[in-house]
Design a protein around this motif. Structure first.
Motif, mmCIF file in Angstrom:
data_model
loop_
_atom_site.group_PDB
_atom_site.id
_atom_site.type_symbol
_atom_site.label_atom_id
_atom_site.label_comp_id
_atom_site.label_asym_id
_atom_site.label_seq_id
_atom_site.Cartn_x
_atom_site.Cartn_y
_atom_site.Cartn_z
ATOM 1 N N LEU A 116 48.106 38.693 32.808
ATOM 2 C CA LEU A 116 47.173 39.310 33.688
ATOM 3 C C LEU A 116 47.011 38.566 34.868
ATOM 4 C CD1 LEU A 116 44.693 40.891 30.818
ATOM 5 C CD2 LEU A 116 46.449 42.013 32.355
ATOM 6 N N GLY A 132 47.554 39.933 38.583
ATOM 7 C CA GLY A 132 46.432 40.094 39.427
ATOM 8 C C GLY A 132 46.707 39.411 40.915
ATOM 9 N N THR A 136 40.346 35.217 35.540
ATOM 10 C CA THR A 136 41.467 35.633 34.827
ATOM 11 C C THR A 136 42.445 36.800 35.596
ATOM 12 O OG1 THR A 136 40.960 35.257 32.686
ATOM 13 C CG2 THR A 136 42.913 36.591 32.885
ATOM 14 N N ILE A 137 41.793 37.882 35.976
ATOM 15 C CA ILE A 137 42.348 38.969 36.682
ATOM 16 C C ILE A 137 41.655 38.808 38.094
ATOM 17 C CG2 ILE A 137 42.753 41.290 36.951
ATOM 18 C CD1 ILE A 137 42.063 41.308 33.805
ATOM 19 N N LEU A 193 42.870 43.876 41.677
ATOM 20 C CA LEU A 193 43.604 44.733 40.528
ATOM 21 C C LEU A 193 42.742 45.940 40.052
ATOM 22 C CD1 LEU A 193 45.993 43.382 38.051
ATOM 23 C CD2 LEU A 193 44.381 45.458 37.601
#
Length: 490
Positions: free
Chosen positions: A240, A244, A449-450, A454
């Motif tokens: 992920l 992203g 993390t992302i 996105l």
């Protein structure tokens, strides 16, 4: 230090003269001011686009992030460049064609008139979104240049931003987009050379590539890990994380300040050559910025101490001052400052164009009105730079994600030959940035993390799919087909 300041001032004047010399070929008309008369050769368009894409974000933000994050920062480069390249194969050529067909001078106008549909509401909403996020982006450039002058010369941080804003005003009033493009080409060459020299010097001082890698590996147990250690979602986290940043590259088509370079090409047939220059320099820039960020951790370990005044985003200017002879250090620092200023110039021009051409009534559409709007936007961006506490890195990323989430899904829909009704287009361009803003309220581990673009782009795409279903049910299967097409078969 006096020699370094003198060198900086001298080369800064050289870059200014390069930009100001564009007045010699200037024509006092909006097409020339906003799109350089649609006459840019592919080399200048490509170099200017990559310089605008990078500038303060690359030389200050990315280097600072790499200094702190280590090898895991490489995924920003890989995802960003691959995503950018893939989306360019679909969009760029059609965008240049639509620009000529619709005779659009601004990015919001292009979005509202892509198929000749003249959606005034789309132009207004797109212009408002562009002005907000591009203003933040421009403020980041002023902040980047100001940081460099503060740490090297001891000048007050606000003074550097004021100097930058004043220079942008002169740039914009001298040659418009052409002044920015000419300066971009000069400073990008200087910065590529300067960063290459610093990498070579630092690697040589460490004894070569292998000893440098071993020294970096010894910084900490996690510094040379391929992925950050605090990612959410377990084993899915690294995937992920990469996806992203792939979407960050997709988001380039939502950046008016970059797309206007390709809109200004001398012809549609020049797009392939422009891409060659763009991606060649983009890869070289990002690779060197990554290496400078990593090697600066060895040369300047004290920047990791949060008790000192300098922060990690000052790694490049500090390294230039310490590693290079005074005249070369002045040249690199002048190139860095010119990079931030020429990019801010592009952002300001795009904002002022949106105000003067898309937000104001037609009777006020004039060369003079555009210049007044330029002055207003410069003042607003300067105020943000003076009073914002955000880093350059995050200011740019927030602006990038807001613009990409707003416009990239719509541009993809257009290039696929679909013409949504105005209400659906507005819903798409509003939903994307709204989701980006709301996303900040989630758990910080998820946010890190992302990358926020996105979910923003996915939300815009889902709004289109839902709206398109409604339109087809009401009007029939052919309801989204345009009356006129800009695709390759047209």
């Amino acid at each position: 230090m006096p020699f370094l300041q003198g060198s900086f001032i001298f080369f800064m004047l050289v870059f200014l003269l390069i930009g100001f010399s564009s007045v010699l070929v200037r024509r006092k008309e909006s097409t020339d001011y906003l799109l350089a008369g649609r006459s840019l050769p592919p080399s200048l368009a490509g170099l200017s686009a990559v310089a605008t894409n990078n500038s303060g974000y690359m030389f200050i933000g990315v280097i600072g992030y790499t200094y702190s994050a280590g090898l895991a920062a490489i995924w920003l480069m890989i995802g960003w460049i691959i995503g950018d390249f893939l989306i360019s194969l679909v969009v760029h050529r059609r965008l240049r064609r639509a620009t000529g067909t619709s005779d659009s001078l601004t990015y919001p106008t292009l979005l509202g008139n892509w198929f000749g549909q003249n959606q005034v509401g789309v132009r207004v909403v797109a212009a408002l979104i562009a002005v907000v996020f591009l203003g933040i982006y421009a403020a980041a450039q002023f902040s980047a240049g100001s940081k460099a002058l503060n740490v090297l010369f001891g000048w007050q941080q606000g003074l550097g931003a004021i100097i930058g804003a004043t220079m942008v005003l002169f740039y914009c009033f001298s040659g418009g987009l052409r002044a920015s493009v000419w300066t971009d080409a000069a400073q990008s060459s200087v910065m590529l050379l300067g960063m290459g020299m610093m990498v070579w010097i630092t690697v040589t001082e460490q004894g070569g590539i292998q000893p440098s890698w071993e020294a970096l590996d010894a910084v900490s147990a996690t510094y040379m890990n391929w992925f950050p250690t605090d990612l959410a979602f377990g084993w899915l986290g690294p995937l992920l994380f990469v996806v992203g940043w792939l979407f960050a590259g997709f988001g380039v088509i939502g950046q008016p300040q970059i797309m206007v370079r390709f809109m200004s090409l001398d012809s549609e047939e020049s797009m392939r050559r422009a891409r060659f220059y763009y991606y060649g320099w983009f890869t070289a820039f990002y690779s060197l910025a990554m290496l400078v960020g990593l090697m600066s951790r060895l040369l300047l370990p004290e920047l990791a101490d949060f008790d000192v005044q300098e922060d990690t985003e000052l790694a490049l200017p500090v390294m230039a001052a310490e590693l290079l002879p005074g005249i070369l250090a002045g040249l690199v620092l002048a190139g860095l400052f010119a990079a931030t200023i020429s990019t801010a110039d592009s952002l300001i021009l795009t904002c002022s164009a949106a105000i003067s051409r898309d937000l104001l009534p037609r009777r006020w559409h004039s060369y003079a009105t555009t210049r007044v709007a330029t002055l207003v936007v410069i003042v607003l961006a300067l105020l943000i730079a003076l009073y914002s506490n955000e880093t350059v890195f995050w200011l740019v990323l927030h602006a990038w994600s807001g613009l990409g989430a707003a416009f990239a899904p719509l541009l993809l829909v257009y290039t696929l030959g679909r013409c949504p009704p105005q209400w659906l287009v507005i819903a798409m361009v509003v939903t994307g940035p709204a989701v980006v803003l709301l996303y900040q309220l989630l758990d910080p581990r998820i946010v890190s993390t992302i990358y926020e673009i996105l979910p923003g782009m996915v939300a815009g795409g889902l709004v289109y799919l839902a709206g398109a279903t409604v339109v087809r049910l009401r009007r029939g299967p052919g309801a989204l087909k345009p009356e006129r097409s800009n695709d390759d078969t047209a």
